[in-house]
Design a protein around this motif. Structure first.
Motif, PDB file in Angstrom:
ATOM      1  N   ALA A  69      61.278 -96.666  31.386  1.00 40.98           N
ATOM      2  CA  ALA A  69      61.720 -96.056  29.810  1.00 40.98           C
ATOM      3  C   ALA A  69      61.297 -94.555  30.279  1.00 40.98           C
ATOM      4  N   PHE A  72      63.914 -93.128  33.060  1.00 42.26           N
ATOM      5  CA  PHE A  72      65.217 -93.106  32.595  1.00 42.26           C
ATOM      6  C   PHE A  72      65.410 -92.307  31.371  1.00 42.26           C
ATOM      7  N   GLY A  73      64.485 -92.578  30.595  1.00 45.35           N
ATOM      8  CA  GLY A  73      64.685 -92.175  29.002  1.00 45.35           C
ATOM      9  C   GLY A  73      64.281 -90.495  29.011  1.00 45.35           C
ATOM     10  N   LEU A  74      63.407 -89.873  29.838  1.00 45.45           N
ATOM     11  CA  LEU A  74      63.267 -88.509  29.725  1.00 45.45           C
ATOM     12  C   LEU A  74      64.380 -87.631  30.466  1.00 45.45           C
ATOM     13  N   GLU A  76      67.329 -88.478  29.734  1.00 40.83           N
ATOM     14  CA  GLU A  76      68.140 -88.438  28.718  1.00 40.83           C
ATOM     15  C   GLU A  76      67.920 -87.088  27.696  1.00 40.83           C
ATOM     16  N   LEU A  77      66.786 -86.773  27.779  1.00 43.46           N
ATOM     17  CA  LEU A  77      66.233 -85.910  26.709  1.00 43.46           C
ATOM     18  C   LEU A  77      66.200 -84.489  27.113  1.00 43.46           C
TER      19      LEU A  77
END
Length: 216
Positions: A69, A72-74, A76-77
């Motif tokens: 998370a 791959f999430g950071l 995206e931010l």
């Protein structure tokens, strides 16, 4: 055992990389976990909700899922970095939830009269927490915090498997898959590396526990 002698520089490099992961994550988790513990006992409802939500989410989510998370999430931010950076963040976030609960249990063990006395002399909640309650609470949480940190050291192997590279676990995989060494001998070297981290850490925490128990 010959592989340990032959590839000692690679083991040493992996040990230092694992040590870096553990040091950065331990410092981050202790700081963040203590802040979250303050949130958990705060008189401000939104802060209590943040602390409770953090503990609930991260304590009940596998570390591998947290790492994916974060990785791959950071991005995206708009937050980019190396796998080492993301691995340390993921391990810090995950471990902070357990540090939070250990520190909160220590805070709850301090007599309520201490906080009441602090309020009586005009201290704010943050002042009474940092100056009066936490110094007493931290003496009682050395054993559980020690267990959390040792568990974090072992969890760093998952961070290595995640793709950080250069740590004990990753170098062990390299020796078995790319260079063809026997897995058993390679894993003995990896095991010894982790024991060098955990056993002295446990001894140090035991000494610290005895010192604070005398002071208490």
């Amino acid at each position: 055992m010959g592989v340990i002698v032959e590839q000692f520089p690679l083991y040493a490099q992996g040990f230092l990389q694992t040590l870096r992961i553990c040091l950065f994550s331990a410092v981050g988790a202790l700081v963040l976990g203590t802040i979250l513990a303050g949130f958990r006992v705060s008189p401000v409802p939104p802060l209590r909700m943040v602390g409770s939500a953090w503990v609930t989410v991260f304590r009940n989510t596998p570390l591998a899922v947290v790492l994916f998370a974060v990785a791959f999430g950071l991005p995206e931010l708009g937050v980019n970095g190396s796998y080492f950076y993301f691995g340390v963040i993921g391990l810090t976030f995950y471990t902070a939830a357990f540090v939070c609960e250990a520190v909160r249990s220590g805070i709850n063990s301090v007599s309520a009269g201490q906080a009441e006395a602090a309020r009586a002399i005009g201290l704010t909640f943050s002042q009474s927490l940092s100056l009066i309650v936490l110094p007493q609470a931290l003496r009682t949480v050395v054993p559980p915090l020690g267990s959390v940190i040792i568990a974090m050291i072992k969890n760093s192997a998952i961070v290595g498997a995640f793709g950080v590279g250069g740590d004990l676990f990753a170098n062990g995989v390299q020796l078995t898959s790319a260079q063809g060494y026997a897995a058993g001998a390679v894993l003995i070297g990896v095991l010894l590396g982790y024991l060098v981290l955990t056993i002295p850490g446990g001894i140090l925490l035991g000494v610290l526990e005895r010192k604070v128990s005398v002071a208490r």
